[in-house]
Design a protein around this motif. Structure first.
Motif, PDB file in Angstrom:
ATOM      1  N   MET B   1       0.845  -1.209   0.000  1.00  0.00           N
ATOM      2  CA  MET B   1       0.000   0.000   0.000  1.00  0.00           C
ATOM      3  C   MET B   1       0.882   1.262   0.000  1.00  0.00           C
ATOM      4  N   ASP B   2       0.598   2.207  -0.881  1.00  0.00           N
ATOM      5  CA  ASP B   2       1.481   3.357  -1.024  1.00  0.00           C
ATOM      6  C   ASP B   2       1.421   4.303   0.164  1.00  0.00           C
ATOM      7  N   ASP B   3       0.242   4.606   0.602  1.00  0.00           N
ATOM      8  CA  ASP B   3       0.138   5.477   1.769  1.00  0.00           C
ATOM      9  C   ASP B   3      -1.042   4.977   2.612  1.00  0.00           C
ATOM     10  N   ILE B   4      -1.311   5.687   3.696  1.00  0.00           N
ATOM     11  CA  ILE B   4      -2.386   5.227   4.580  1.00  0.00           C
ATOM     12  C   ILE B   4      -3.715   5.588   3.937  1.00  0.00           C
ATOM     13  N   GLU B   5      -4.293   4.606   3.331  1.00  0.00           N
ATOM     14  CA  GLU B   5      -5.532   4.859   2.618  1.00  0.00           C
ATOM     15  C   GLU B   5      -6.711   4.885   3.580  1.00  0.00           C
ATOM     16  N   TYR B   6      -6.587   4.118   4.662  1.00  0.00           N
ATOM     17  CA  TYR B   6      -7.716   3.968   5.561  1.00  0.00           C
ATOM     18  C   TYR B   6      -7.542   4.801   6.809  1.00  0.00           C
ATOM     19  N   THR B   7      -8.444   5.679   7.037  1.00  0.00           N
ATOM     20  CA  THR B   7      -8.427   6.475   8.255  1.00  0.00           C
ATOM     21  C   THR B   7      -9.810   6.394   8.859  1.00  0.00           C
ATOM     22  N   LYS B   8      -9.895   6.842  10.065  1.00  0.00           N
ATOM     23  CA  LYS B   8     -11.168   6.801  10.770  1.00  0.00           C
ATOM     24  C   LYS B   8     -12.262   7.503   9.965  1.00  0.00           C
ATOM     25  N   SER B   9     -11.925   8.640   9.399  1.00  0.00           N
ATOM     26  CA  SER B   9     -12.954   9.446   8.747  1.00  0.00           C
ATOM     27  C   SER B   9     -13.500   8.790   7.478  1.00  0.00           C
ATOM     28  N   LYS B  10     -12.758   7.826   6.948  1.00  0.00           N
ATOM     29  CA  LYS B  10     -13.189   7.213   5.699  1.00  0.00           C
ATOM     30  C   LYS B  10     -14.610   6.656   5.763  1.00  0.00           C
ATOM     31  N   TYR B  11     -14.964   6.152   6.908  1.00  0.00           N
ATOM     32  CA  TYR B  11     -16.226   5.432   6.992  1.00  0.00           C
ATOM     33  C   TYR B  11     -17.418   6.298   7.402  1.00  0.00           C
ATOM     34  N   VAL B  12     -17.146   7.528   7.749  1.00  0.00           N
ATOM     35  CA  VAL B  12     -18.224   8.348   8.279  1.00  0.00           C
ATOM     36  C   VAL B  12     -19.097   8.869   7.150  1.00  0.00           C
ATOM     37  N   VAL B  13     -20.371   8.667   7.272  1.00  0.00           N
ATOM     38  CA  VAL B  13     -21.322   9.187   6.297  1.00  0.00           C
ATOM     39  C   VAL B  13     -22.073  10.325   6.975  1.00  0.00           C
ATOM     40  N   PRO B  14     -21.746  11.576   6.657  1.00  0.00           N
ATOM     41  CA  PRO B  14     -22.424  12.673   7.357  1.00  0.00           C
ATOM     42  C   PRO B  14     -23.898  12.740   6.958  1.00  0.00           C
ATOM     43  N   ASN B  15     -24.652  13.450   7.756  1.00  0.00           N
ATOM     44  CA  ASN B  15     -26.092  13.597   7.515  1.00  0.00           C
ATOM     45  C   ASN B  15     -26.726  12.246   7.207  1.00  0.00           C
ATOM     46  N   GLY B 262     -22.567 -12.870  13.537  1.00  0.00           N
ATOM     47  CA  GLY B 262     -21.823 -11.775  12.922  1.00  0.00           C
ATOM     48  C   GLY B 262     -22.708 -10.756  12.233  1.00  0.00           C
ATOM     49  N   CYS B 263     -23.674 -10.210  12.956  1.00  0.00           N
ATOM     50  CA  CYS B 263     -24.624  -9.267  12.365  1.00  0.00           C
ATOM     51  C   CYS B 263     -23.944  -7.949  11.997  1.00  0.00           C
ATOM     52  N   SER B 264     -24.384  -7.396  10.879  1.00  0.00           N
ATOM     53  CA  SER B 264     -23.910  -6.083  10.457  1.00  0.00           C
ATOM     54  C   SER B 264     -24.809  -5.016  11.075  1.00  0.00           C
ATOM     55  N   PHE B 265     -24.193  -3.981  11.604  1.00  0.00           N
ATOM     56  CA  PHE B 265     -24.938  -2.915  12.277  1.00  0.00           C
ATOM     57  C   PHE B 265     -24.514  -1.553  11.755  1.00  0.00           C
ATOM     58  N   ASN B 266     -25.439  -0.610  11.805  1.00  0.00           N
ATOM     59  CA  ASN B 266     -25.059   0.780  11.648  1.00  0.00           C
ATOM     60  C   ASN B 266     -24.958   1.374  13.045  1.00  0.00           C
ATOM     61  N   ALA B 267     -23.742   1.748  13.417  1.00  0.00           N
ATOM     62  CA  ALA B 267     -23.560   2.437  14.704  1.00  0.00           C
ATOM     63  C   ALA B 267     -23.976   3.879  14.469  1.00  0.00           C
ATOM     64  N   PRO B 716     -16.411  -6.187   7.959  1.00  0.00           N
ATOM     65  CA  PRO B 716     -15.569  -5.128   8.525  1.00  0.00           C
ATOM     66  C   PRO B 716     -15.996  -4.685   9.929  1.00  0.00           C
ATOM     67  N   VAL B 717     -15.000  -4.478  10.764  1.00  0.00           N
ATOM     68  CA  VAL B 717     -15.199  -3.859  12.082  1.00  0.00           C
ATOM     69  C   VAL B 717     -14.597  -2.469  11.965  1.00  0.00           C
ATOM     70  N   ARG B 718     -15.361  -1.447  12.279  1.00  0.00           N
ATOM     71  CA  ARG B 718     -14.869  -0.088  12.029  1.00  0.00           C
ATOM     72  C   ARG B 718     -14.873   0.758  13.289  1.00  0.00           C
ATOM     73  N   ARG B 719     -13.853   1.541  13.365  1.00  0.00           N
ATOM     74  CA  ARG B 719     -13.654   2.385  14.547  1.00  0.00           C
ATOM     75  C   ARG B 719     -14.640   3.545  14.539  1.00  0.00           C
ATOM     76  N   VAL B 720     -15.469   3.629  15.571  1.00  0.00           N
ATOM     77  CA  VAL B 720     -16.437   4.727  15.626  1.00  0.00           C
ATOM     78  C   VAL B 720     -16.119   5.700  16.745  1.00  0.00           C
ATOM     79  N   MET B 721     -15.190   5.321  17.611  1.00  0.00           N
ATOM     80  CA  MET B 721     -14.780   6.240  18.677  1.00  0.00           C
ATOM     81  C   MET B 721     -13.299   5.997  18.997  1.00  0.00           C
ATOM     82  N   SER B 722     -12.673   6.964  19.577  1.00  0.00           N
ATOM     83  CA  SER B 722     -11.250   6.829  19.895  1.00  0.00           C
ATOM     84  C   SER B 722     -11.075   5.787  20.982  1.00  0.00           C
ATOM     85  N   PRO B 723     -10.026   4.973  20.881  1.00  0.00           N
ATOM     86  CA  PRO B 723      -9.802   3.965  21.923  1.00  0.00           C
ATOM     87  C   PRO B 723      -9.523   4.633  23.272  1.00  0.00           C
TER      88      PRO B 723
END
Lengths: 72, 966
Positions: B1-15, B262-267, B716-723
């Motif tokens: 991978m060339d650079d960090i493609e995945y960040t926390k904000s990637k998954y956030v869908v505003p509104n 392994g249910c999928s959820f929208n947090a 996928p398990v996705r980070r929704v809050m800071s550890p």
């Protein structure tokens, strides 16, 4: 590890392969199982037990498998 | 991978807008029907509703009683439309599309009708919108706007429901009947989605109201799955968290951290605060459904008991000392180096957990193999599904279940062996119940009458084979005997797909008279005729699917039984297509994944043996370290050696062996005997009480990664809050690795998955990017199957030809006698999860605050035991005291309990007996005696004192500041 524990576990493996119609194959299978899933220390301890104590308490087929095929 | 493609904000869908609601369920048909809606042509599958077609074409028809998770009902009269050439105003939700019709959804007449309907609804609804919890998320409010309601001519003077009493008994949601519009969505969700039928519409006309069987919600049959809350279009059923926090502002799709479904959820979030978890309609495993744990029991992530600062101590009799991450990591590394120098690398090891992500498990086993320099790594699947891995690999060639969950919708005969899906795998159970209500037949083999036997509405077992615990293999032989001797084998399938010689040996074995139902009925305690009928049904009833759980694996012949199940499935031709298969129901969320990731001591990721030179060379080249070709120690071996002073250091990530493993006193003696126990967890769990280093872990809401469920679905398990602890768990492991002189260069969990994919053929095509695109992927995912493999072994078995194994029944050595005349067996309940570390720290304790023992009335009476009495349970391993509940669910001679609470000491009683092939403990069979008791057992008294001291050591830990000289 306590030898009694190893004897019990090895005999359980022997029990499974007892019903195998081809007992030559069964011997190989018992040893294969030990070779694939037991640590070298555990195998060596059991092999030494067979050598020193004639495998007392072990099923005959297990003793034969250990003597013929166990990797130590 | 060339650079960090995945960040926390990637998954956030505003509104955030929830998944669109098409009003009625999607229909599957190859035939397309074209119609015209408001001037636009649209083609939809035959059988679709006009409402669905309209929604698909972008036209929203007003609606209240319709939602696409439920069959249409046609009661609210808002969705009326006009169809050219037809009379009247049909409801678009219940009217199917027809070729060439022209539909109008907005006419002045329709507008009049809709306004009239809405006026009536609003005339009996409180007008407190501004302060209502559903403000902004209320379909009634939306519809009032949509139909242009401007006045309500009927006052509140007449009879109304505005003062109806609110029911707040459920800890997670409220029921406010004053806001109810009696649309029946909740009632239908309880029936169709969940299959519990706890709700009903009571009364008629104006008196109609939603009722939980005339009880409050907590005392009713409600299982708190939340389907009704999700279906409710108003604030009648409302999450308490939304009442407290308001509506969410963004959402992140992630995967539940509880059971193997392994249910999928929208947090659904407000900043970094979870407001609610909503099951994802697009979730491949759950299709928008959930259970009480996944939807509601996530509060543990912010519980006050979380430990967020690393701690160390020299001795387990010392208070903990709070330290920085660097100090904790360096101390742990120095201890590992010291122990290696003194005792050798084989005196050290690691334990991974099914509660961890694939990426965490992968780096942990990599650390142990490449850095500790030993294969002494094992996982908690050792004590649950290791026989599945062994048995299915031997017979079919792959250590995994063969189907998708959706496959059950094509099953004609479902056989459940040693599993309790409504409690252990509730969301899948709801799907299974749906199929059973459609008419599929059900065979249950279980010593206990689980709910599916006859305690689930509109579902009952056609045959309940209530065998004695420990006799599974005799049962599978008896069933196979019937199949073979009555000519029910699918010989064509066997000839084409299986090793014929192995089949002949197996056939001749099961055909022996000693394997007949008649010969075995006394041993099993099941009537021969019942077994014969069940076997005939399974072999001849169409698609036959076997679902099994720990009641199969946790026996001294667990692996034999798994092979026996595979034998039966092959002999009856029930493999390789939808509707059939061998389906292990995995206990924890990532049991499949933790095994896939190479956390067993004998195999690398992808189930490749450590002695395989090619595989080992691959990993040696990738990791740059020499690797051992000898299998390492399994958990029970580690504990045995530790107790003898020959195993000295353990890195235990996310697992709680002091509570979950058998013969607790043996486990704790082993832990006490080690010189360095490193525990990485959210809480001071039972094992941590014996630890020298505590690394605080991150919850599933605080990290990125993947879980793999029971149908091989990587989600996928996705980070929704800071550890709260400062970092994700894989980062802790890599820091420890670096301190030991082996830096692992990952910037993000996605890079770990890239490495897994590069080294593991069955994961070749898996990446976070593809998971983003597809939502989830069922492995194998490779060049041939780029989108994954829902059904395995379609044209041939993974091992080539399927192999039958002779499965001789060998009774367990754990025998009843005069001193221990009863058999104790263990299981799970719906509201709690595994050792309870998570669920005990949620309001789920309101359903189950203590473990109890089920005992048959006959056994209770003989001993003078009454409902609620304390009873002592004594086995060859130990003694504990629990409260009794008297029930005919268990058969005479058998008692049953759960192990969700540590003070119960259920595992103080279980023994060291284990499966012959894998050492999976025999949790399901322990010979015991019980008697009335008035005080705690010695173990429990000791536990209380010890645990109190250990909790005080953590609560009163020496902070860094306090240690500094004044």
């Amino acid at each position: 590890m306590q030898t009694e524990t190893l004897i019990k576990m090895a005999n359980q493996i022997g029990d499974f392969f007892e019903a195998e119609p081809n007992q030559t194959q069964a011997q190989q299978d018992i040893a294969n199982h030990l070779n694939r899933f037991w640590t070298l220390d555990m195998r060596s301890q059991l092999a030494a037990y067979v050598k020193e104590k004639s495998g007392a308490g072990l099923h005959q087929q297990v003793i034969s498998a250990i003597s013929a095929h166990l990797k130590v | 991978m060339d650079d960090i493609e995945y960040t926390k904000s990637k998954y956030v869908v505003p509104n955030y807008v929830p998944n669109p609601d098409y009003g009625t369920p999607k229909k599957h048909s190859e035939k397309l029907v074209t119609l015209n809606i408001d001037g636009v042509d649209i083609g939809v599958p035959e059988g679709s509703s006009i409402m669905y077609a309209a929604q698909l074409s972008g036209v929203s028809v007003p609606k209240l009683c319709a939602t696409d998770s439920l069959e249409p009902f046609g009661s609210c009269r808002l969705c009326l439309v006009e169809i050219e050439g037809r009379r009247g105003y049909p409801a678009s939700c219940t009217t199917p599309v027809a070729e060439g019709i022209k539909v109008h959804t907005q006419t002045s007449k329709l507008a009049d009708i809709r306004r009239g309907v809405m006026e009536l609804y609003i005339s009996d609804h409180p007008l407190d919108c501004l302060t209502c919890a559903a403000n902004g998320d209320c379909e009634l409010q939306d519809m009032a706007g949509a139909v242009g309601l401007r006045e309500v001519r009927y006052g509140y003077e007449g009879k109304n429901h505005l003062k109806a009493e609110k029911d707040e008994t459920n800890p997670y949601f409220t029921f406010d009947p004053s806001k109810c519009i009696v649309c029946s969505r909740c009632v239908r969700a309880c029936e169709e989605t969940q299959g519990t039928f706890a709700l009903t519409i009571e009364g008629r006309g104006f008196g109609s109201k939603v009722s939980a069987g005339n009880k409050d919600f907590m005392d009713s049959e409600c299982v708190s799955c939340g389907a009704c809350v999700q279906a409710c279009p108003t604030a009648t059923l409302m999450e308490k968290t939304v009442i407290e926090a308001g509506t969410p502002e963004h959402a992140v799709t992630t995967t539940c951290a509880y059971c193997g479904v392994g249910c999928s959820f929208n947090a659904e979030m407000k900043g970094e605060e979870v407001v609610r978890m909503t099951p994802n309609k697009d979730g491949g495993a759950n299709h928008g459904h959930s259970c009480v744990k996944g939807r509601f029991a996530w509060g543990y992530a912010t519980h006050k008991d979380r430990i967020t600062t690393p701690m160390v101590r020299k001795s387990i009799h010392d208070p903990w000392q709070e330290v920085s991450w660097d100090e904790a990591i360096n101390y742990a590394a120095s201890e590992i180096k010291r122990i290696e120098a003194k005792y050798g690398k084989d005196a050290m090891g690691g334990i991974t957990s099914s509660r961890c992500t694939n990426e965490e498990v992968y780096v942990t086993q990599k650390l142990v193999r490449a850095v500790f320099g030993t294969n002494n790594v094992d996982t908690c699947a050792r004590v649950c599904h290791s026989p599945t891995g062994y048995g299915l690999k031997q017979t079919l060639g792959e250590s995994a279940g063969t189907q998708t969950f959706d496959s059950v919708m094509k099953s004609d005969v479902i056989m459940i062996i040693g599993a309790n899906p409504t409690d252990g795998h509730p969301v899948f159970a709801s799907q299974m119940k749906r199929r059973l209500r459609e008419g599929a037949k059900l065979i249950i083999a279980d010593p206990r009458a689980i709910d599916l036997v006859e305690n689930s509405p509109h579902v009952h077992a056609d045959y309940h084979l209530n065998l004695r615990p420990g006799t599974n293999v005799a049962l599978i032989s008896a069933l196979a005997h019937v199949v073979v001797t009555e000519g029910l084998v699918k010989e064509g399938f066997v000839k084409e797909r299986c090793e014929w010689d192995s089949f002949v040996a197996w056939r001749d074995f099961v055909a022996k008279p000693e394997n007949s139902p008649e010969a075995l009925e006394k041993e099993l305690g099941v009537k021969a005729q019942t077994m014969r009928e069940a076997a005939r049904l399974f072999a001849t009833g169409g698609n036959g699917a076997i679902y099994y759980g720990l009641g199969v694996t946790e026996h001294s012949q667990g692996s034999t039984m798994v092979m026996g199940i595979a034998n039966l499935a092959m002999a009856t031709g029930n493999l390789g297509r939808e509707g059939v298969g061998v389906n292990p129901l995995r206990g924890q969320n990532n049991v499949q994944g933790s095994c896939d990731m190479g956390s067993m001591p004998h195999e690398f990721p992808g189930y490749r043996h450590v002695s395989d030179d090619t595989t080992r060379a691959l990993f040696e080249a990738a990791w740059g370290r020499p690797l051992s070709n000898e299998p390492g120690l399994r958990i029970p071996n580690m504990l045995d050696l530790a107790g003898e002073g020959r195993f000295k250091a353990l890195y235990c990530v996310g697992e709680d062996i002091a509570q979950s493993d058998p013969n607790t006193q043996h486990v704790t003696h082993a832990l006490e005997s080690m010189e360095c126990v490193i525990v990485q967890d959210l809480f001071l769990n039972e094992t941590a009480m014996y630890a020298h280093v505590f690394f605080p872990g991150a919850s599933f809401l605080e990290k990125n990664g993947t879980f793999t469920n029971a149908e091989r679905r990587i989600s996928p398990v996705r980070r929704v809050m800071s550890p709260k602890n400062g970092m994700e768990d894989w980062e802790i492991t890599t820091k420890l690795s670096e301190a030991l002189g082996y830096p692992m260069q990952y910037n993000h969990a996605s890079e770990i998955m890239d490495e897994i994919a590069a080294l593991t053929p069955t994961f070749k095509g898996v990446s976070f990017k593809k998971l983003d695109e597809l939502g989830s992927i069922q492995w194998p995912c490779d060049d041939e199957n780029p989108a994954g493999t829902p059904t395995m072994h379609v044209d041939e078995f993974v091992r080539g030809k399927g192999k039958f194994f002779v499965t001789q029944y060998v009774p367990t050595s754990e025998k009843v006698n005069a001193k221990y005349p009863l058999i104790m067996t263990t299981g799970r309940i719906l509201s709690q999860y595994n050792v309870g570390a998570q669920t005990r720290r949620t309001k789920n304790v309101e359903w189950h605050h203590e473990d109890v023992v089920e005992i048959h009335p006959h056994d209770a009476e003989e001993r003078g035991i009454k409902q609620g009495d304390w009873i002592g349970i004594t086995s060859r391993a130990g003694e504990t005291v629990l409260r009794a509940t008297i029930t005919e669910r268990v058969q005479p001679g058998v008692i049953y309990t759960t192990f969700h609470h540590p003070e119960s000491g259920a595992n103080v009683i279980t023994t060291d007996n284990s499966d012959w092939a894998t050492n999976c403990p025999e949790f399901k069979v322990t010979a015991v005696q019980v008697s009335r008791e008035h005080q705690l057992s010695d173990w429990q008294k000791h536990y209380q004192t010890f645990a109190e001291a250990q909790i005080a050591f953590a609560n009163n830990k020496l902070s860094k500041k306090a240690q500094q000289p004044a």
